[in-house]
Motif scaffolding. Structure first.
Motif, PDB file in Angstrom:
ATOM      1  N   ILE A 133     -11.144  -5.740   7.612  1.00 41.23           N
ATOM      2  CA  ILE A 133     -11.725  -6.844   8.383  1.00 41.23           C
ATOM      3  C   ILE A 133     -10.787  -7.207   9.523  1.00 41.23           C
ATOM      4  CG2 ILE A 133     -12.622  -9.194   8.257  1.00 41.23           C
ATOM      5  CD1 ILE A 133     -12.791  -8.759   5.186  1.00 41.23           C
ATOM      6  N   ARG A 134     -11.287  -7.135  10.738  1.00 47.03           N
ATOM      7  CA  ARG A 134     -10.539  -7.625  11.892  1.00 47.03           C
ATOM      8  C   ARG A 134     -10.799  -9.123  12.050  1.00 47.03           C
ATOM      9  NH1 ARG A 134      -8.488  -3.801  15.490  1.00 47.03           N
ATOM     10  NH2 ARG A 134      -9.199  -1.654  15.126  1.00 47.03           N
ATOM     11  N   ALA A 135      -9.754  -9.863  12.310  1.00 47.65           N
ATOM     12  CA  ALA A 135      -9.924 -11.301  12.507  1.00 47.65           C
ATOM     13  C   ALA A 135     -10.839 -11.593  13.691  1.00 47.65           C
ATOM     14  CB  ALA A 135      -8.556 -11.957  12.711  1.00 47.65           C
ATOM     15  N   ASN A 162       0.837  -1.200   0.000  1.00 46.34           N
ATOM     16  CA  ASN A 162       0.000   0.000   0.000  1.00 46.34           C
ATOM     17  C   ASN A 162       0.874   1.254   0.000  1.00 46.34           C
ATOM     18  OD1 ASN A 162       0.952   0.251   2.626  1.00 46.34           O
ATOM     19  ND2 ASN A 162      -0.983  -0.402   3.564  1.00 46.34           N
ATOM     20  N   LYS A 163       0.260   2.417   0.138  1.00 46.00           N
ATOM     21  CA  LYS A 163       1.000   3.677   0.081  1.00 46.00           C
ATOM     22  C   LYS A 163       2.014   3.808   1.213  1.00 46.00           C
ATOM     23  CE  LYS A 163      -2.797   6.128  -2.180  1.00 46.00           C
ATOM     24  NZ  LYS A 163      -3.755   7.268  -2.103  1.00 46.00           N
ATOM     25  N   GLU A 164       1.767   3.113   2.304  1.00 40.88           N
ATOM     26  CA  GLU A 164       2.688   3.167   3.442  1.00 40.88           C
ATOM     27  C   GLU A 164       3.766   2.106   3.360  1.00 40.88           C
ATOM     28  OE1 GLU A 164       0.145   2.741   6.783  1.00 40.88           O
ATOM     29  OE2 GLU A 164      -0.849   4.685   6.511  1.00 40.88           O
ATOM     30  N   GLY A 165       3.772   1.345   2.250  1.00 40.05           N
ATOM     31  CA  GLY A 165       4.777   0.303   2.094  1.00 40.05           C
ATOM     32  C   GLY A 165       4.484  -0.961   2.871  1.00 40.05           C
ATOM     33  N   LYS A 166       3.249  -1.133   3.313  1.00 37.90           N
ATOM     34  CA  LYS A 166       2.857  -2.309   4.084  1.00 37.90           C
ATOM     35  C   LYS A 166       2.010  -3.238   3.222  1.00 37.90           C
ATOM     36  CE  LYS A 166       2.869   0.186   8.493  1.00 37.90           C
ATOM     37  NZ  LYS A 166       2.070   0.558   9.697  1.00 37.90           N
ATOM     38  N   PRO A 167       1.862  -4.527   3.630  1.00 41.10           N
ATOM     39  CA  PRO A 167       1.022  -5.461   2.870  1.00 41.10           C
ATOM     40  C   PRO A 167      -0.416  -4.974   2.772  1.00 41.10           C
ATOM     41  CG  PRO A 167       2.402  -6.649   4.435  1.00 41.10           C
ATOM     42  CD  PRO A 167       2.559  -5.191   4.750  1.00 41.10           C
ATOM     43  N   LEU A 168      -1.093  -5.378   1.704  1.00 39.42           N
ATOM     44  CA  LEU A 168      -2.465  -4.936   1.462  1.00 39.42           C
ATOM     45  C   LEU A 168      -3.417  -5.599   2.445  1.00 39.42           C
ATOM     46  CD1 LEU A 168      -2.651  -5.050  -2.445  1.00 39.42           C
ATOM     47  CD2 LEU A 168      -2.147  -3.085  -0.969  1.00 39.42           C
ATOM     48  N   LYS A 169      -4.373  -4.804   2.926  1.00 35.32           N
ATOM     49  CA  LYS A 169      -5.421  -5.334   3.793  1.00 35.32           C
ATOM     50  C   LYS A 169      -6.516  -5.980   2.956  1.00 35.32           C
ATOM     51  CE  LYS A 169      -4.849  -1.906   7.497  1.00 35.32           C
ATOM     52  NZ  LYS A 169      -5.499  -0.805   8.253  1.00 35.32           N
ATOM     53  N   LEU A 170      -7.232  -6.935   3.581  1.00 35.40           N
ATOM     54  CA  LEU A 170      -8.422  -7.506   2.980  1.00 35.40           C
ATOM     55  C   LEU A 170      -9.595  -6.629   3.382  1.00 35.40           C
ATOM     56  CD1 LEU A 170      -6.331  -9.895   3.076  1.00 35.40           C
ATOM     57  CD2 LEU A 170      -8.305 -11.419   3.288  1.00 35.40           C
ATOM     58  N   VAL A 171     -10.335  -6.111   2.387  1.00 30.62           N
ATOM     59  CA  VAL A 171     -11.480  -5.249   2.686  1.00 30.62           C
ATOM     60  C   VAL A 171     -12.727  -5.860   2.060  1.00 30.62           C
ATOM     61  CG1 VAL A 171     -10.032  -3.185   2.818  1.00 30.62           C
ATOM     62  CG2 VAL A 171     -11.106  -3.793   0.648  1.00 30.62           C
ATOM     63  N   VAL A 172     -13.869  -5.560   2.642  1.00 31.01           N
ATOM     64  CA  VAL A 172     -15.139  -6.112   2.192  1.00 31.01           C
ATOM     65  C   VAL A 172     -15.483  -5.540   0.815  1.00 31.01           C
ATOM     66  CG1 VAL A 172     -17.598  -6.375   2.695  1.00 31.01           C
ATOM     67  CG2 VAL A 172     -15.912  -6.372   4.566  1.00 31.01           C
ATOM     68  N   GLU A 173     -15.861  -6.404  -0.097  1.00 35.89           N
ATOM     69  CA  GLU A 173     -16.240  -5.956  -1.437  1.00 35.89           C
ATOM     70  C   GLU A 173     -17.519  -5.117  -1.346  1.00 35.89           C
ATOM     71  OE1 GLU A 173     -16.945  -7.823  -5.923  1.00 35.89           O
ATOM     72  OE2 GLU A 173     -17.175  -9.102  -4.152  1.00 35.89           O
ATOM     73  N   GLY A 174     -17.489  -3.961  -1.964  1.00 35.77           N
ATOM     74  CA  GLY A 174     -18.649  -3.079  -1.972  1.00 35.77           C
ATOM     75  C   GLY A 174     -18.545  -1.950  -0.982  1.00 35.77           C
ATOM     76  N   GLU A 225      -0.431  -5.524  13.147  1.00 32.90           N
ATOM     77  CA  GLU A 225      -0.373  -5.207  14.578  1.00 32.90           C
ATOM     78  C   GLU A 225      -1.694  -4.724  15.129  1.00 32.90           C
ATOM     79  OE1 GLU A 225       0.987  -1.760  12.045  1.00 32.90           O
ATOM     80  OE2 GLU A 225       1.441  -3.912  12.222  1.00 32.90           O
ATOM     81  N   GLN A 226      -2.604  -4.284  14.267  1.00 32.09           N
ATOM     82  CA  GLN A 226      -3.917  -3.827  14.728  1.00 32.09           C
ATOM     83  C   GLN A 226      -4.983  -4.915  14.637  1.00 32.09           C
ATOM     84  OE1 GLN A 226      -4.511  -0.452  12.145  1.00 32.09           O
ATOM     85  NE2 GLN A 226      -3.496   0.972  13.560  1.00 32.09           N
ATOM     86  N   GLY A 227      -4.589  -6.106  14.184  1.00 29.71           N
ATOM     87  CA  GLY A 227      -5.525  -7.219  14.109  1.00 29.71           C
ATOM     88  C   GLY A 227      -6.291  -7.310  12.813  1.00 29.71           C
TER      89      GLY A 227
END
Length: 370
Positions: free
Chosen positions: A222-224, A205-217, A335-337
């Motif tokens: 998504i927090r585990a 992503n823009k911060e150089g971190k792995p991409l998060k999984l986000v809900v389609e739509g 780190e934020q879950g």
């Protein structure tokens, strides 16, 4: 030695020079049969007016020249307009289709005008008789062919002959250019295969971190801890690519929550988090969205052709025309879950294609080295 023996034989300048596309002087298009005089009068045949024929000849030559230029434009368009997105593919298809249409249309119009306004007009009456291969019949066929060749003006009218050969030359190369696609590893330096083998899940992503999984739509991360009901399923997309249709065509996922004891050997445990498994949503048959899920059987169903996958066992195919499992995406939490991707799929997603096997072998080799 006499003076005559030292004389050098001089070429006979009276012998006519041979023109490309015509038989040698003194012979005919069939070899030894002497061609009849083109201008000879044939009973029952109406010759075209010579002035009109000359005008038609120029029009035909123009058509053949247009075919030549359009054929060259087709080859240039194939090299210049590359694919990789719907817009680029549309531009390429428009350029290739337009130039090839003009090339074929120019050739067809030229030939029609040639036949209708240059060749003589006459009616033929063919008697019914048994087909035979006797020598007299072969001689008749040869004479008829020679007569037709002479009447067409192919030998007499140099401009028509030469522009026809000019127009046909690049058209013969068109199939060779298209056959290059059979080895698509060479397309744009292998870029074509790279596009098919990888998705945006391997990017940052823009911060150089792995991409998060986000809900389609909704685009909601998504927090585990919030996705904790066994049997739950979500359709998710990569963060930052919610409206990128090209990326979503390969990167859309289905997220399923399992109890730990429900997972079988086919699932890569180190690619899951707390019983949460992510599979490609793109069916491996023809690319339909495989999004129907039976909670009791853990079956993922593709509605298009009823391919069925066992989600609890690595999405293996248990029914239908699909030939391989749905690829699994490695996931974890930050780190934020929030659920994030550990990297890209290790095999190409979606339907099989020309060199998918090479990509899977390379992935297995890399996995073995790791």
């Amino acid at each position: 030695m006499t003076d005559n023996e030292h004389e050098i034989e001089q070429p006979d300048e009276r012998v006519p020079k041979r023109v490309i596309g015509t038989p040698a002087p003194g012979t005919s298009m069939l070899g030894t049969v002497e061609a009849s005089d083109t201008d000879a009068e044939v009973p029952g045949v109406t010759l075209q007016d010579e002035d009109k024929a000359r005008k038609a000849e120029k029009i035909v030559a123009l058509c053949f020249t247009i075919t030549f230029l359009a054929s060259l434009a087709f080859i240039v368009s194939y090299v210049y307009f590359q694919v990789g997105s719907p817009e680029a593919t549309g531009t390429s298809n428009l350029a290739l289709g337009s130039t090839l249409t003009i090339a074929i249309l120019g050739l067809a119009v030229g030939i029609v005008i040639w036949v209708r306004q240059i060749m003589p007009k006459y009616s033929l009456i063919q008697e019914r008789h048994e087909m035979a291969s006797a020598e007299p019949d072969r001689e008749v066929v040869a004479d008829t062919f020679i007569q037709g060749a002479n009447e067409s003006g192919f030998v007499k009218r140099k401009l028509l002959r030469r522009t026809l050969l000019l127009a046909a030359a690049p058209l013969g190369l068109v199939p060779l250019v298209l056959l290059r696609d059979l080895d698509n590893s060479k397309m744009s330096g292998g870029r074509f295969n790279e596009v098919l083998r990888h998705t945006v899940w391997g990017e940052k992503n823009k911060e150089g971190k792995p991409l998060k999984l986000v809900v389609e739509g909704t685009g909601q991360p998504i927090r585990a801890a919030d996705f904790n009901s066994p049997g739950s399923i979500l359709s998710v997309v990569p963060e930052g690519f919610e409206h990128d249709l090209n990326a979503l065509a390969k990167a859309t996922l289905i997220l399923i929550k399992f109890r730990p004891e429900e997972l079988k050997a086919g699932v890569r445990q180190n690619w899951t988090h707390d019983g949460i498994v992510a599979y490609s949503k793109i069916c491996t048959h023809v690319g339909c969205p495989a999004a129907l899920y039976e909670q009791n059987t853990h079956h993922i169903l593709c509605p298009c052709h009823q391919s069925t996958f066992d989600a609890a066992d690595g999405a293996k195919v248990i029914f239908g025309p699909a030939a391989r499992p749905l690829p699994q995406l490695p996931i974890t939490v930050d780190e934020q879950g929030y659920l994030i991707a550990q990297g890209d799929f290790d095999v190409p997603v979606g339907p099989s294609y020309w060199e998918r096997g090479d990509a899977e072998r390379a992935a297995r080799e890399q996995g073995g080295q790791a």
